[in-house]
Motif scaffolding. Structure first.
Motif, mmCIF file in Angstrom:
data_model
loop_
_atom_site.group_PDB
_atom_site.id
_atom_site.type_symbol
_atom_site.label_atom_id
_atom_site.label_comp_id
_atom_site.label_asym_id
_atom_site.label_seq_id
_atom_site.Cartn_x
_atom_site.Cartn_y
_atom_site.Cartn_z
ATOM 1 N N MET B 1 21.313 -6.840 2.466
ATOM 2 C CA MET B 1 20.100 -7.124 3.239
ATOM 3 C C MET B 1 19.164 -5.924 3.247
ATOM 4 O O MET B 1 17.981 -6.040 3.013
ATOM 5 N N SER B 2 19.833 -4.731 3.460
ATOM 6 C CA SER B 2 19.018 -3.516 3.500
ATOM 7 C C SER B 2 18.444 -3.200 2.123
ATOM 8 O O SER B 2 17.342 -2.685 1.999
ATOM 9 N N VAL B 3 19.245 -3.531 1.080
ATOM 10 C CA VAL B 3 18.759 -3.280 -0.283
ATOM 11 C C VAL B 3 17.521 -4.132 -0.565
ATOM 12 O O VAL B 3 16.519 -3.668 -1.091
ATOM 13 N N ILE B 4 17.636 -5.414 -0.137
ATOM 14 C CA ILE B 4 16.502 -6.339 -0.348
ATOM 15 C C ILE B 4 15.296 -5.841 0.439
ATOM 16 O O ILE B 4 14.188 -5.802 -0.056
ATOM 17 N N GLY B 5 15.532 -5.390 1.697
ATOM 18 C CA GLY B 5 14.434 -4.905 2.527
ATOM 19 C C GLY B 5 13.758 -3.690 1.901
ATOM 20 O O GLY B 5 12.531 -3.606 1.885
ATOM 21 N N LYS B 6 14.576 -2.826 1.332
ATOM 22 C CA LYS B 6 14.013 -1.625 0.707
ATOM 23 C C LYS B 6 13.141 -1.996 -0.499
ATOM 24 O O LYS B 6 12.029 -1.499 -0.679
ATOM 25 N N SER B 7 13.675 -2.901 -1.308
ATOM 26 C CA SER B 7 12.897 -3.302 -2.493
ATOM 27 C C SER B 7 11.584 -3.990 -2.077
ATOM 28 O O SER B 7 10.558 -3.829 -2.721
ATOM 29 N N LYS B 8 11.694 -4.737 -1.005
ATOM 30 C CA LYS B 8 10.491 -5.416 -0.508
ATOM 31 C C LYS B 8 9.443 -4.409 -0.071
ATOM 32 O O LYS B 8 8.248 -4.537 -0.394
ATOM 33 N N SER B 9 9.893 -3.424 0.701
ATOM 34 C CA SER B 9 8.923 -2.442 1.193
ATOM 35 C C SER B 9 8.325 -1.622 0.057
ATOM 36 O O SER B 9 7.145 -1.298 0.049
ATOM 37 N N GLU B 10 9.179 -1.344 -0.974
ATOM 38 C CA GLU B 10 8.633 -0.625 -2.137
ATOM 39 C C GLU B 10 7.590 -1.463 -2.860
ATOM 40 O O GLU B 10 6.535 -0.965 -3.270
ATOM 41 N N ALA B 11 7.921 -2.723 -3.009
ATOM 42 C CA ALA B 11 6.975 -3.635 -3.683
ATOM 43 C C ALA B 11 5.668 -3.717 -2.911
ATOM 44 O O ALA B 11 4.576 -3.727 -3.491
ATOM 45 N N LEU B 12 5.781 -3.774 -1.583
ATOM 46 C CA LEU B 12 4.576 -3.852 -0.741
ATOM 47 C C LEU B 12 3.731 -2.592 -0.877
ATOM 48 O O LEU B 12 2.513 -2.648 -0.995
ATOM 49 N N ASP B 13 4.448 -1.442 -0.859
ATOM 50 C CA ASP B 13 3.713 -0.175 -1.009
ATOM 51 C C ASP B 13 2.971 -0.124 -2.332
ATOM 52 O O ASP B 13 1.801 0.277 -2.410
ATOM 53 N N SER B 14 3.674 -0.559 -3.369
ATOM 54 C CA SER B 14 3.067 -0.559 -4.700
ATOM 55 C C SER B 14 1.838 -1.476 -4.745
ATOM 56 O O SER B 14 0.804 -1.135 -5.293
ATOM 57 N N LEU B 15 2.020 -2.643 -4.109
ATOM 58 C CA LEU B 15 0.911 -3.617 -4.068
ATOM 59 C C LEU B 15 -0.275 -3.058 -3.313
ATOM 60 O O LEU B 15 -1.438 -3.203 -3.728
ATOM 61 N N LYS B 17 -1.065 0.038 -2.941
ATOM 62 C CA LYS B 17 -1.744 1.067 -3.735
ATOM 63 C C LYS B 17 -2.656 0.444 -4.794
ATOM 64 O O LYS B 17 -3.786 0.880 -5.000
ATOM 65 N N GLN B 18 -2.119 -0.605 -5.426
ATOM 66 C CA GLN B 18 -2.929 -1.268 -6.465
ATOM 67 C C GLN B 18 -4.178 -1.894 -5.853
ATOM 68 O O GLN B 18 -5.278 -1.787 -6.387
ATOM 69 N N LEU B 19 -3.968 -2.566 -4.721
ATOM 70 C CA LEU B 19 -5.113 -3.217 -4.064
ATOM 71 C C LEU B 19 -6.129 -2.183 -3.588
ATOM 72 O O LEU B 19 -7.332 -2.391 -3.665
#
Lengths: 528, 230
Positions: B1-15, B17-19
């Motif tokens: 669960m925590s792994v998924i949450g971490k990947s999600k937050s990384e993806a959001l951060d990346s998004l 930055k792009q936006l």
């Protein structure tokens, strides 16, 4: 030879052509067009003591029904027979539909008979006749009217072609000049719609087809058959021509609606008005015209009528706009009795009269402008809008309120504006660089008037204003100009006026106009 | 669960930055729009300069003269004259019916529709109706004789509706008043020069060349500053 027969052999008529649109069993089709034609049907006349069949369709005819027999007998021969009474309203509607469709093809049309139109095809190249005829056939078929169309070089030959099409059961029959005799050889004598006596005589001579008759010599026909024979010979040889009695477009510009029930509310009335307007607009659109005014007539249950002509600022066929025009009037109209009938008529436009000038500027949308005016008048009042125009008087401040011109004259437009219209970029315009066309040049700041003026107390020294006191402004006069005396209307009893104007600059206030009328001083306005 | 949450937050951060690189902020968009605004060049150098090139289309512009004889009437006459030479119709909403026909060349009146109004509220109501009409690219609202408090009777939303209609039609509305009228106005100029009695005999071009404008702080900038402070 009878006067009615007009022979026109001189001249080359190779390019002329006519079409006859023939709606078989027109009265029956007019009544039945929305109910389908898959069943045997007949129209009967039951106004007499014994009801008789007036006409019937092909299915009924196959069962032995024919015009003139008693209705009871017809029903005995064909138990599935659908019997209807003739409907003048339906016939009128169907006739307009025919006419409307034909106007979409060519403008020269004659209503030759009930369900029969003769069209002058001179405005269309012969190569397109067949295709246009097929298109008209399909359009009318979609409206529930089954027609055949005959094409020929004269009205008589086109009618013959239409009869041939009916006989052969095809949609369009084209009797071309170069193959006329060959095609007439295929047609029986009965198609020519001649009298029974002539047909019997020809049969006795051994003539079976129209082609055979057309090959006879004219002198021999005249010697043996007289006028009737010569007329037929002229018709078949394409030498009998006649001018068409052209139908008037105005017939298409009117619609009538009888309500099945009494309408007391405005909404159902407006609903019908909208529908009728849309139908009319669609019909008129096909004639290439537009409406400049809408006439409407309401008939009430108590026998009273209300008629009104509503003029449009510019010809249009926009149904929404026309509806707003009529509904706007009806909103303000009080219906004292129920409405039983509605009649609407469009006043057709003259397209040439509405041609605009090449470079003149004008209102982009006159309808919208008129609507805006109406709404503004509701807000500020009727007499408080207009384009100011000076009046022929020396009395200061008078002006007329004229309608805003739909087109602006080109003479006062700058060359830059004309260049802009020609697609060149516009440059800024200096106000001073404009032509001083009409009226004297105007200098100095503008005067802003107080409509009624403010009664003012003016302190004078040697006849010159020194200090001004009023409810609007008070102050010491630092500079002055005047007085300028004017007067007029002394030739009209009781309207005489006289005034002395002063322009004064008040300390830290501005420049004002003072007026001395003899009885009092008024602060008339200020310069800005 | 925590792994998924971490990947999600990384993806959001990346998004994000792009936006952040691709999507412009509201301030930048406003500035860009401001630069793209089409302007109606008036031919009055002082006015054009103060407004950044001319009267902005699709906008309300206020010209404020704090008292009589500031030159507002001359500017109005110049705008009318320019519009006539360009073949454009003008609607003048005259609060108080102080229009004086002798002050305008007869030729300029041909394209003018004069509407006399009793009050500021009535005039704005009329302007609300009139700005829906594409026939008029220029509206002049003459409120020079209005008491400043009269404008308070106009609802703010009505001004914004008018503004929206002006944008749709790319029309221009100029308000002549004694004080600030509405916050919907983007450009506000104050007339700071005064006319003298000698000007009564001057050519109008001479008067116009001497007329001085003081651009007041633009409303948008004020709002942005308030937001920043807030």
């Amino acid at each position: 030879m009878r006067n009615a027969i007009r022979e026109d052999q001189v001249g080359d008529h190779a390019l002329s052509g006519y079409a006859v649109v023939w709606c078989r069993d027109f009265r029956l089709q007019a009544v039945k067009r929305r109910r389908g034609s898959g069943e045997p049907a007949a129209l009967v006349d039951d106004t007499q003591r014994q009801s008789i069949v007036l006409c019937c369709n092909a299915l009924a005819a196959r069962s032995g029904v024919e015009p003139g027999i008693p209705t009871v007998q017809a029903l005995a021969r064909c138990p599935q027979l659908q019997v209807d009474r003739p409907s003048p309203a339906a016939e009128l509607a169907a006739a307009r539909m025919l006419l409307e469709g034909a106007f979409g093809w060519v403008p020269g049309i004659e209503e030759t008979g009930p369900g029969i139109l003769t069209l002058d095809l001179a405005t269309e190249p012969p190569a397109q006749w067949h295709e246009s005829a097929s298109r008209l056939h399909d359009r009318l078929a979609a409206l529930g009217l089954e027609v055949v169309i005959g094409l020929g070089e004269t009205p008589a030959l086109a009618r013959l072609a239409a009869q041939a099409a009916l006989h052969a059961g095809i949609e369009v029959w084209h009797l071309r000049r170069e193959e006329r005799l060959g095609k007439l050889d295929q047609l029986p004598l009965i198609i020519a719609e001649t009298g029974a006596n002539l047909n019997d005589k020809l049969r006795l001579w051994g003539l079976q087809t129209l082609g055979a008759f057309a090959r006879l010599r004219r002198e021999e026909v005249a010697a043996r058959l007289g006028d009737e024979g010569v007329e037929l010979w002229l018709r078949l040889t394409g030498r009998l021509r006649r001018p068409l009695r052209l139908a008037k477009l105005e017939q298409l510009f009117e619609a009538h609606h009888d309500f099945d029930y009494e309408v007391r509310e405005r909404d159902p009335l407006l609903f019908v008005v909208q529908r009728v307007l849309e139908q009319l607009a669609g019909r008129v659109a096909q004639t290439g015209r537009a409406a400049t005014a809408v006439h409407f007539l309401l008939t009430f249950a108590d026998g009273a009528c209300h008629a009104k002509r509503l003029a449009l600022p510019e010809p249009t066929l926009d149904p929404g706009l026309l509806f707003r025009l009529v509904s706007g009037h009806l909103d303000a109209f009080e219906m004292k009795a129920a409405v039983v009938a509605l009649r609407l008529r469009f006043e057709p436009s003259d397209p040439v009269a509405s041609q605009k000038t090449l470079f003149g500027a004008g209102l982009k949308n006159r309808h919208h402008y008129e609507e805006t005016l109406k709404r503004l008048r509701k807000i500020v009042g009727n007499d408080r809008i207009g384009s100011p125009r000076p009046v022929d008087s020396h009395r200061p401040g008078l002006f007329d309120k004229a309608p805003l011109p739909a087109e602006l004259s080109d003479s006062h437009r700058s060359s830059q504006a004309r260049q802009r219209d020609c697609g060149r970029p516009a440059r800024p315009i200096l106000p001073g660089a404009l032509s001083q066309g009409a009226g004297p040049p105007v200098t100095g700041p503008t005067l802003r008037k107080y409509p009624l003026g403010f009664r003012t107390s003016v302190q004078l020294r040697d006849g010159i204003p020194l200090r001004v006191e009023s409810s609007r402004v008070s102050g010491v006069v630092t500079a002055w100009a005047g007085p300028w005396k004017s007067g007029g209307d002394w030739w009209h009893q009781g309207q005489q006026w006289e005034r002395r104007e002063w322009d004064v600059e008040l300390l830290n206030q501005g420049i004002f106009r003072l007026v001395e009328t003899g009885r009092e001083w008024l602060l008339e306005g200020y310069y800005d | 669960m925590s792994v998924i949450g971490k990947s999600k937050s990384e993806a959001l951060d990346s998004l994000r930055k792009q936006l952040g690189r691709q999507i412009k902020s509201g301030t930048v968009l406003l500035q860009e729009r401001e630069q793209k605004t089409i302007r109606l060049v008036t031919g009055l150098d002082g006015l054009n300069a103060s407004l950044g090139g001319g009267l902005p289309q699709g906008q309300l512009t206020e010209i404020i003269g704090r008292g009589p004889s500031r030159g507002g009437g001359v500017i109005m006459a110049a705008l009318l004259s320019g519009a006539r030479s360009e073949g454009r119709y003008v609607m003048l909403l005259d609060i108080g019916a102080g229009f004086s026909i002798g002050s305008f060349p007869e030729k300029d009146l041909e394209s003018l529709l004069w509407v006399s109004c009793d009050s500021a509220r009535q005039a704005v109501e009329a302007l609300d109706v009139a700005t829906r009409d594409e026939n008029f690219p220029l509206f002049l609202l003459d409120g020079r004789d209005c008491d400043p408090s009269d404008w308070n009777s106009v609802r703010a939303q009505q001004w914004y509706r008018i503004l929206n209609q002006l944008r749709q039609r790319e029309a221009v509305a100029v308000i002549f008043a004694r004080s600030e009228v509405t916050s919907a106005t983007k450009h506000r100029l104050e007339l700071v020069s005064r006319l003298a009695l000698d000007d009564l005999h001057q050519e109008r071009e001479t008067i116009l060349s001497r007329t001085r404008f003081q651009p007041l702080r633009r409303v948008v900038e004020e709002q942005e500053e308030q937001l920043r402070v807030g």
